[in-house]
Design a protein around this motif. Sequence first.
Motif, PDB file in Angstrom:
ATOM      1  N   GLY A  37       0.785  -1.234   0.000  1.00  0.00           N
ATOM      2  CA  GLY A  37       0.000   0.000   0.000  1.00  0.00           C
ATOM      3  C   GLY A  37       0.808   1.271   0.000  1.00  0.00           C
ATOM      4  O   GLY A  37       0.264   2.355   0.167  1.00  0.00           O
ATOM      5  N   ARG A  38       2.120   1.165  -0.193  1.00  0.00           N
ATOM      6  CA  ARG A  38       2.940   2.374  -0.249  1.00  0.00           C
ATOM      7  C   ARG A  38       2.865   3.005  -1.641  1.00  0.00           C
ATOM      8  O   ARG A  38       2.658   2.322  -2.640  1.00  0.00           O
ATOM      9  CB  ARG A  38       4.390   2.055   0.094  1.00  0.00           C
ATOM     10  CG  ARG A  38       4.624   1.848   1.591  1.00  0.00           C
ATOM     11  CD  ARG A  38       6.059   1.456   1.880  1.00  0.00           C
ATOM     12  NE  ARG A  38       6.346   1.489   3.321  1.00  0.00           N
ATOM     13  CZ  ARG A  38       7.329   0.822   3.901  1.00  0.00           C
ATOM     14  NH1 ARG A  38       8.129   0.068   3.174  1.00  0.00           N
ATOM     15  NH2 ARG A  38       7.518   0.906   5.207  1.00  0.00           N
TER      16      ARG A  38
ATOM     17  N   ALA B 225      -3.879   2.935   6.622  1.00  0.00           N
ATOM     18  CA  ALA B 225      -4.813   2.168   7.455  1.00  0.00           C
ATOM     19  C   ALA B 225      -5.855   3.090   8.088  1.00  0.00           C
ATOM     20  O   ALA B 225      -7.042   2.751   8.160  1.00  0.00           O
ATOM     21  CB  ALA B 225      -4.050   1.411   8.534  1.00  0.00           C
ATOM     22  N   ASP B 226      -5.430   4.264   8.534  1.00  0.00           N
ATOM     23  CA  ASP B 226      -6.371   5.235   9.114  1.00  0.00           C
ATOM     24  C   ASP B 226      -7.356   5.739   8.063  1.00  0.00           C
ATOM     25  O   ASP B 226      -8.554   5.904   8.337  1.00  0.00           O
ATOM     26  CB  ASP B 226      -5.611   6.411   9.723  1.00  0.00           C
ATOM     27  CG  ASP B 226      -4.849   6.041  10.984  1.00  0.00           C
ATOM     28  OD1 ASP B 226      -5.194   5.005  11.601  1.00  0.00           O
ATOM     29  OD2 ASP B 226      -3.908   6.775  11.354  1.00  0.00           O
TER      30      ASP B 226
ATOM     31  N   THR C  39     -12.122  -2.329  10.795  1.00  0.00           N
ATOM     32  CA  THR C  39     -10.804  -2.746  10.338  1.00  0.00           C
ATOM     33  C   THR C  39     -10.058  -3.357  11.517  1.00  0.00           C
ATOM     34  O   THR C  39     -10.074  -2.818  12.623  1.00  0.00           O
ATOM     35  CB  THR C  39     -10.002  -1.561   9.785  1.00  0.00           C
ATOM     36  OG1 THR C  39      -9.922  -0.532  10.795  1.00  0.00           O
ATOM     37  CG2 THR C  39     -10.664  -0.978   8.548  1.00  0.00           C
ATOM     38  N   ILE C  40      -9.424  -4.489  11.269  1.00  0.00           N
ATOM     39  CA  ILE C  40      -8.654  -5.190  12.298  1.00  0.00           C
ATOM     40  C   ILE C  40      -7.191  -5.128  11.881  1.00  0.00           C
ATOM     41  O   ILE C  40      -6.801  -5.726  10.874  1.00  0.00           O
ATOM     42  CB  ILE C  40      -9.101  -6.661  12.435  1.00  0.00           C
ATOM     43  CG1 ILE C  40     -10.624  -6.781  12.552  1.00  0.00           C
ATOM     44  CG2 ILE C  40      -8.399  -7.307  13.622  1.00  0.00           C
ATOM     45  CD1 ILE C  40     -11.217  -6.130  13.777  1.00  0.00           C
TER      46      ILE C  40
ATOM     47  N   GLY D  88      -5.160   3.279  15.075  1.00  0.00           N
ATOM     48  CA  GLY D  88      -6.434   3.876  14.725  1.00  0.00           C
ATOM     49  C   GLY D  88      -7.411   2.905  14.113  1.00  0.00           C
ATOM     50  O   GLY D  88      -8.574   3.258  13.863  1.00  0.00           O
ATOM     51  N   CYS D  89      -6.985   1.666  13.842  1.00  0.00           N
ATOM     52  CA  CYS D  89      -7.914   0.656  13.334  1.00  0.00           C
ATOM     53  C   CYS D  89      -8.988   0.367  14.393  1.00  0.00           C
ATOM     54  O   CYS D  89      -8.815   0.656  15.577  1.00  0.00           O
ATOM     55  CB  CYS D  89      -7.169  -0.630  12.987  1.00  0.00           C
ATOM     56  SG  CYS D  89      -6.126  -0.509  11.511  1.00  0.00           S
TER      57      CYS D  89
END
Length: 275
Positions: A160-161, A193-194, A204-205, A212-213
């Motif tokens: 995801g970068r 993720a945030d 979200t886990i 912040g998930c």
Amino acid sequence: MSATARKTAPLPDDIRAMKGGTPIVSLTAYTTPMAKMMDGVCDFALVGDSVGMVLHGMPSTLGVTMEMMILHGQAVARGLSTTMMVIDMPFGSYEESPQQAFANAARLMRETGAAAVKLEGGRHMAETIAFLVARGVPVMAHIGLTPQSINTLGGYKVQGRADQADALRADARAIAEAGAFSVVLEKVPATLADQITDEIDIPTIGIGASAGCDGQILVVDDMLGLFTAFKPKFVKRYATLGEDGKAAISAYADEVRARQFPASEHTFADKASGK
């Protein structure tokens, strides 16, 4: 209803309803004793295909079979009463078609009593997720680093970068729209993720994601220090049971060789003592 009615385990809709509230707590579980330790403490326990690496010494999760998942799922179920059980669909059990996925998901749930299944994949699995949900199979999704895809991802790399971020966000939206009740985000940059947590309406886990998930999960043998072959950056060790166990085994061996164990209190007399 009696005020002393027994507390029951949450259901997938209860986990979904925890979105934006008190963080969801989860760990993997593979055995009855470990499940008993987390029962009533964790919101859900995941019978993860990581069992292949953690307990069976496999180099990856790819060799895990349906039979292995069922065996460990049955063991975990015996240790849970107030914690929900989710079970992983192993590699090759759901990718071919939605119909294949349903047959295997139904078998896992029927033979283990799991409340839901977890499967890896984003947009390309949306059709399968929708197919399962429409037929009564609650699905927890898993995106980011998906261990069953390490051969195509090039290893256990952060996902995801840079230019991958938009694709991962699209994956999250797709699986949420397909009906998954929650999604695991593994090894994803914290900022992304945030963003995903804010953008979708299911919990979200995180595992190597962000505080912040909506919840967190770890491999229980990692956080207890039982699995020591390697330690991912995202793992915090809350105990060193592997080191403690090795020291205990060494002490036992020393005492046996020195004939210090068993001592008299560990052996039996010729006659039973009188009352």
